[in-house]
Design a protein around this motif. Structure first.
Motif, PDB file in Angstrom:
ATOM      1  N   ILE A   1      15.890  -3.022  10.585  1.00 34.62           N
ATOM      2  CA  ILE A   1      14.447  -2.934  10.804  1.00 34.62           C
ATOM      3  C   ILE A   1      13.775  -3.810   9.754  1.00 34.62           C
ATOM      4  CG2 ILE A   1      12.485  -1.357  10.628  1.00 34.62           C
ATOM      5  CD1 ILE A   1      14.325   0.804  11.851  1.00 34.62           C
ATOM      6  N   SER A   2      12.922  -4.716  10.216  1.00 33.41           N
ATOM      7  CA  SER A   2      12.383  -5.725   9.299  1.00 33.41           C
ATOM      8  C   SER A   2      10.915  -5.473   8.934  1.00 33.41           C
ATOM      9  CB  SER A   2      12.533  -7.114   9.918  1.00 33.41           C
ATOM     10  OG  SER A   2      11.841  -7.176  11.151  1.00 33.41           O
ATOM     11  N   LEU A   3      10.393  -4.324   9.339  1.00 33.59           N
ATOM     12  CA  LEU A   3       9.009  -3.955   8.984  1.00 33.59           C
ATOM     13  C   LEU A   3       9.027  -2.489   8.572  1.00 33.59           C
ATOM     14  CD1 LEU A   3       7.261  -5.624  12.070  1.00 33.59           C
ATOM     15  CD2 LEU A   3       7.347  -6.537   9.739  1.00 33.59           C
ATOM     16  N   GLU A   4       7.843  -1.880   8.437  1.00 37.29           N
ATOM     17  CA  GLU A   4       7.825  -0.457   8.067  1.00 37.29           C
ATOM     18  C   GLU A   4       8.093   0.409   9.308  1.00 37.29           C
ATOM     19  OE1 GLU A   4       8.575   1.410   6.011  1.00 37.29           O
ATOM     20  OE2 GLU A   4       7.014   2.502   4.965  1.00 37.29           O
TER      21      GLU A   4
ATOM     22  N   SER B   1      17.883  -9.138   1.531  1.00 42.27           N
ATOM     23  CA  SER B   1      16.939  -8.231   0.890  1.00 42.27           C
ATOM     24  C   SER B   1      15.540  -8.801   1.136  1.00 42.27           C
ATOM     25  CB  SER B   1      17.255  -8.117  -0.604  1.00 42.27           C
ATOM     26  OG  SER B   1      16.397  -7.159  -1.211  1.00 42.27           O
ATOM     27  N   SER B   2      14.578  -8.266   0.438  1.00 45.32           N
ATOM     28  CA  SER B   2      13.196  -8.669   0.742  1.00 45.32           C
ATOM     29  C   SER B   2      12.330  -8.607  -0.512  1.00 45.32           C
ATOM     30  CB  SER B   2      12.622  -7.716   1.792  1.00 45.32           C
ATOM     31  OG  SER B   2      11.226  -7.935   1.962  1.00 45.32           O
ATOM     32  N   ASN B   3      11.280  -9.403  -0.491  1.00 40.30           N
ATOM     33  CA  ASN B   3      10.260  -9.310  -1.550  1.00 40.30           C
ATOM     34  C   ASN B   3       9.665  -7.906  -1.610  1.00 40.30           C
ATOM     35  OD1 ASN B   3       7.309  -9.386  -0.204  1.00 40.30           O
ATOM     36  ND2 ASN B   3       8.672 -10.652   1.054  1.00 40.30           N
ATOM     37  N   HIS B   4       9.783  -7.133  -0.518  1.00 42.10           N
ATOM     38  CA  HIS B   4       9.185  -5.796  -0.507  1.00 42.10           C
ATOM     39  C   HIS B   4      10.005  -4.771  -1.302  1.00 42.10           C
ATOM     40  CE1 HIS B   4       6.035  -7.337   1.941  1.00 42.10           C
ATOM     41  NE2 HIS B   4       6.941  -7.893   2.728  1.00 42.10           N
ATOM     42  N   ALA B   5      11.175  -5.185  -1.816  1.00 43.53           N
ATOM     43  CA  ALA B   5      11.895  -4.350  -2.795  1.00 43.53           C
ATOM     44  C   ALA B   5      11.132  -4.306  -4.116  1.00 43.53           C
ATOM     45  CB  ALA B   5      13.305  -4.889  -3.013  1.00 43.53           C
TER      46      ALA B   5
ATOM     47  N   PHE C   1       9.006   2.370   2.887  1.00 44.54           N
ATOM     48  CA  PHE C   1      10.379   2.856   3.099  1.00 44.54           C
ATOM     49  C   PHE C   1      11.287   1.660   3.399  1.00 44.54           C
ATOM     50  CE2 PHE C   1       8.243   6.921   4.689  1.00 44.54           C
ATOM     51  CZ  PHE C   1       8.417   7.566   3.476  1.00 44.54           C
ATOM     52  N   TYR C   2      10.706   0.671   4.107  1.00 48.05           N
ATOM     53  CA  TYR C   2      11.447  -0.572   4.385  1.00 48.05           C
ATOM     54  C   TYR C   2      11.902  -1.245   3.077  1.00 48.05           C
ATOM     55  CZ  TYR C   2      11.882  -5.584   5.280  1.00 48.05           C
ATOM     56  OH  TYR C   2      12.311  -6.893   5.297  1.00 48.05           O
ATOM     57  N   GLY C   3      10.972  -1.422   2.145  1.00 51.72           N
ATOM     58  CA  GLY C   3      11.325  -2.025   0.858  1.00 51.72           C
ATOM     59  C   GLY C   3      12.334  -1.174   0.098  1.00 51.72           C
TER      60      GLY C   3
ATOM     61  N   ILE D   1      14.183 -12.343   0.363  1.00 46.82           N
ATOM     62  CA  ILE D   1      13.484 -13.364   1.144  1.00 46.82           C
ATOM     63  C   ILE D   1      11.977 -13.137   1.022  1.00 46.82           C
ATOM     64  CG2 ILE D   1      13.195 -14.355   3.451  1.00 46.82           C
ATOM     65  CD1 ILE D   1      15.971 -13.167   4.154  1.00 46.82           C
ATOM     66  N   GLY D   2      11.245 -14.241   0.906  1.00 48.22           N
ATOM     67  CA  GLY D   2       9.780 -14.166   0.920  1.00 48.22           C
ATOM     68  C   GLY D   2       9.298 -14.072   2.352  1.00 48.22           C
ATOM     69  N   SER D   3       8.901 -15.191   2.930  1.00 50.28           N
ATOM     70  CA  SER D   3       8.446 -15.231   4.319  1.00 50.28           C
ATOM     71  C   SER D   3       9.153 -16.391   4.999  1.00 50.28           C
ATOM     72  CB  SER D   3       6.933 -15.459   4.388  1.00 50.28           C
ATOM     73  OG  SER D   3       6.246 -14.439   3.694  1.00 50.28           O
ATOM     74  N   CYS D   4      10.166 -16.069   5.802  1.00 51.84           N
ATOM     75  CA  CYS D   4      10.964 -17.109   6.453  1.00 51.84           C
ATOM     76  C   CYS D   4      10.513 -17.273   7.893  1.00 51.84           C
ATOM     77  CB  CYS D   4      12.449 -16.775   6.369  1.00 51.84           C
ATOM     78  SG  CYS D   4      13.476 -18.104   7.026  1.00 51.84           S
ATOM     79  N   PHE D   5       9.651 -18.225   8.077  1.00 49.58           N
ATOM     80  CA  PHE D   5       9.109 -18.545   9.398  1.00 49.58           C
ATOM     81  C   PHE D   5       8.990 -20.067   9.468  1.00 49.58           C
ATOM     82  CE2 PHE D   5       7.423 -14.377   8.161  1.00 49.58           C
ATOM     83  CZ  PHE D   5       7.867 -13.596   9.233  1.00 49.58           C
ATOM     84  N   VAL D   6       8.772 -20.566  10.673  1.00 47.53           N
ATOM     85  CA  VAL D   6       8.673 -22.021  10.821  1.00 47.53           C
ATOM     86  C   VAL D   6       7.542 -22.567   9.954  1.00 47.53           C
ATOM     87  CG1 VAL D   6       8.210 -23.876  12.476  1.00 47.53           C
ATOM     88  CG2 VAL D   6       9.761 -22.002  13.085  1.00 47.53           C
TER      89      VAL D   6
ATOM     90  N   VAL E   1      -2.423 -17.309   3.201  1.00 54.06           N
ATOM     91  CA  VAL E   1      -2.517 -17.892   1.854  1.00 54.06           C
ATOM     92  C   VAL E   1      -1.432 -17.282   0.958  1.00 54.06           C
ATOM     93  CG1 VAL E   1      -4.000 -18.095  -0.184  1.00 54.06           C
ATOM     94  CG2 VAL E   1      -4.945 -18.491   2.104  1.00 54.06           C
ATOM     95  N   ARG E   2      -1.193 -15.976   1.105  1.00 56.89           N
ATOM     96  CA  ARG E   2      -0.107 -15.352   0.343  1.00 56.89           C
ATOM     97  C   ARG E   2       1.227 -16.056   0.617  1.00 56.89           C
ATOM     98  NH1 ARG E   2       3.578 -11.916   2.442  1.00 56.89           N
ATOM     99  NH2 ARG E   2       4.884 -10.812   0.954  1.00 56.89           N
ATOM    100  N   MET E   3       1.476 -16.350   1.876  1.00 53.57           N
ATOM    101  CA  MET E   3       2.768 -16.959   2.226  1.00 53.57           C
ATOM    102  C   MET E   3       2.953 -18.349   1.616  1.00 53.57           C
ATOM    103  SD  MET E   3       3.748 -16.018   6.124  1.00 53.57           S
ATOM    104  CE  MET E   3       3.699 -14.331   6.762  1.00 53.57           C
ATOM    105  N   LEU E   4       1.850 -18.993   1.212  1.00 51.80           N
ATOM    106  CA  LEU E   4       2.014 -20.287   0.535  1.00 51.80           C
ATOM    107  C   LEU E   4       2.877 -20.134  -0.709  1.00 51.80           C
ATOM    108  CD1 LEU E   4      -1.653 -21.653   0.746  1.00 51.80           C
ATOM    109  CD2 LEU E   4       0.323 -22.452   2.082  1.00 51.80           C
TER     110      LEU E   4
ATOM    111  N   HIS F   1      -0.119  -7.187   2.194  1.00 52.58           N
ATOM    112  CA  HIS F   1      -0.622  -6.071   3.016  1.00 52.58           C
ATOM    113  C   HIS F   1       0.422  -4.993   3.277  1.00 52.58           C
ATOM    114  CE1 HIS F   1       1.257  -8.758   5.845  1.00 52.58           C
ATOM    115  NE2 HIS F   1       1.147  -7.895   6.817  1.00 52.58           N
ATOM    116  N   PHE F   2       1.700  -5.241   2.951  1.00 50.22           N
ATOM    117  CA  PHE F   2       2.683  -4.147   3.056  1.00 50.22           C
ATOM    118  C   PHE F   2       2.317  -3.013   2.084  1.00 50.22           C
ATOM    119  CE2 PHE F   2       6.669  -5.390   5.424  1.00 50.22           C
ATOM    120  CZ  PHE F   2       6.173  -6.550   5.988  1.00 50.22           C
ATOM    121  N   THR F   3       1.584  -3.323   1.013  1.00 56.37           N
ATOM    122  CA  THR F   3       1.242  -2.302   0.021  1.00 56.37           C
ATOM    123  C   THR F   3       0.045  -1.452   0.443  1.00 56.37           C
ATOM    124  OG1 THR F   3      -0.223  -3.796  -1.195  1.00 56.37           O
ATOM    125  CG2 THR F   3       2.075  -3.753  -1.883  1.00 56.37           C
TER     126      THR F   3
END
Ligand code: NAI
Ligand code: 15L
Length: 269
Positions: free
Chosen positions: A72-75, A108-112, A137-139, A165-170, A175-178, A259-261
């Motif tokens: 599961i990659s989100l909350e 893993s994820s930045n949300h850890a 709970f995801y993090g 991983i930060g944000s892996c998209f094409v 602005v955060r994802m920058l 915004h996950f927080t």
């Protein structure tokens, strides 16, 4: 350790899995695909849930390494995270241990560490040994995965690179994802380095491109041989025009996890 050739790719139907199915074969890998969702055009892919221990035993047989993206990659409600990400990752490590697989790369994820304050101009970058500060709970499940990896290295000698991983998209979409964007090409470069570097034990790295607005320290990733080529800055003008600069009066703009927080996106299934 010889360069791994056959790699089990879990989560192969997902966003990152699909990108890596396209990119990793150029590095010489033969990918064995696994996902609970069927993968169109891939008749040999294993369709199995991480809860299916017998299917995982079969899936790891004869592989040189595992790139573990499934989960599961989100909350989501804790019970769902428990089953897919916590128990599922445990089942995978057990299957790897029984089969003698020596290397796992764990998504893993930045949300850890999502509640870690983002650095402001002049602040040091976020170090890789920053304490776990899961934002969901995801993090939390990614914190578990990292600790599980440490246990299986210390007790069983299975090596893992945990990639936060930060944000892996094409393309970056905010602005955060920058600051945390991992381009698909750099993702493949990083996973390749994580699959092949010698003597990693359990190593934690941040997973992003060489972004101008970088928030974290990439030195443990570079020590694996990762040499990022991309920078999100080419998207900055457009995103800043649409969204404006990060605003410190908004709590979700003050921390790494965004915004996950405050209002985490929910797993739809
Ligand atoms: P995704 O949600 O697109 O793909 C995840 C895949 O895992 C899906 O195809 C899903 O069917 C599969 N899956 C979920 N539960 C499963 C189970 N119990 N058994 C078997 N398969 C299962 O996610 P995405 O974006 O591709 O991410 C891949 C991995 O990287 C995930 O572990 C995610 O947490 C991690 N990650 C991704 C980031 C990103 O920017 N895309 C950022 C940080 C971490
Ligand atoms: C993640 O861990 C998620 O899986 C992904 O969908 C993105 O939201 C990413 O983090 C992010 O922080 O941008």
């Amino acid at each position: 350790m010889p360069a791994p050739r056959t790699v089990l790719l879990t989560g192969a139907a997902g966003g990152v899995g699909t990108l890596m199915r396209g990119l990793l074969p150029a590095y010489g890998y033969r990918l064995r695909l696994l996902d609970m969702a069927p993968i169109e055009g891939e008749p040999d892919a294993i369709t199995a849930d991480l809860a299916d221990r017998e299917a995982l035993r079969e899936a790891v047989r004869g592989v040189d390494a595992v790139l573990h993206l499934a989960g599961i990659s989100l909350e989501a409600p804790f019970e769902k995270i428990l089953r897919a990400n916590i128990e599922g990752t445990y089942h995978l490590y057990e299957a790897a241990r029984e089969a003698g697989v020596r290397r796992i790369v764990f998504a893993s994820s930045n949300h850890a560490v999502g509640y870690t304050p983002r650095p402001r101009a002049g602040d040091p970058l976020i170090p890789v040994d920053a304490p776990h500060r899961p934002d969901t709970f995801y993090g939390l499940s990614k914190c578990f995965g990292e600790d599980l990896a440490q246990l299986y290295w210390d007790r069983h000698g299975i090596e893992t690179v945990s990639v936060r991983i930060g944000s892996c998209f094409v393309e970056p979409a905010s602005v955060r994802m920058l600051s945390v964007w991992l381009s698909p090409g750099d993702g493949a470069r990083l996973f390749h380095a994580a699959l092949t570097a010698e003597g990693v034990g359990h190593t934690v790295v941040y997973g992003s491109s060489a972004n101008t607005r970088l928030w974290w320290d990439l030195s443990s990733a570079r020590a694996l041989g990762y040499d990022p080529r991309d920078d999100s800055e080419q998207y900055a003008q457009k995103l800043l025009a649409e969204q404006g600069e990060l605003d410190d009066t908004r709590p979700e703009h003050t921390v790494l996890g965004g915004h996950f927080t405050t209002n985490p996106p929910q797993w739809p299934h």
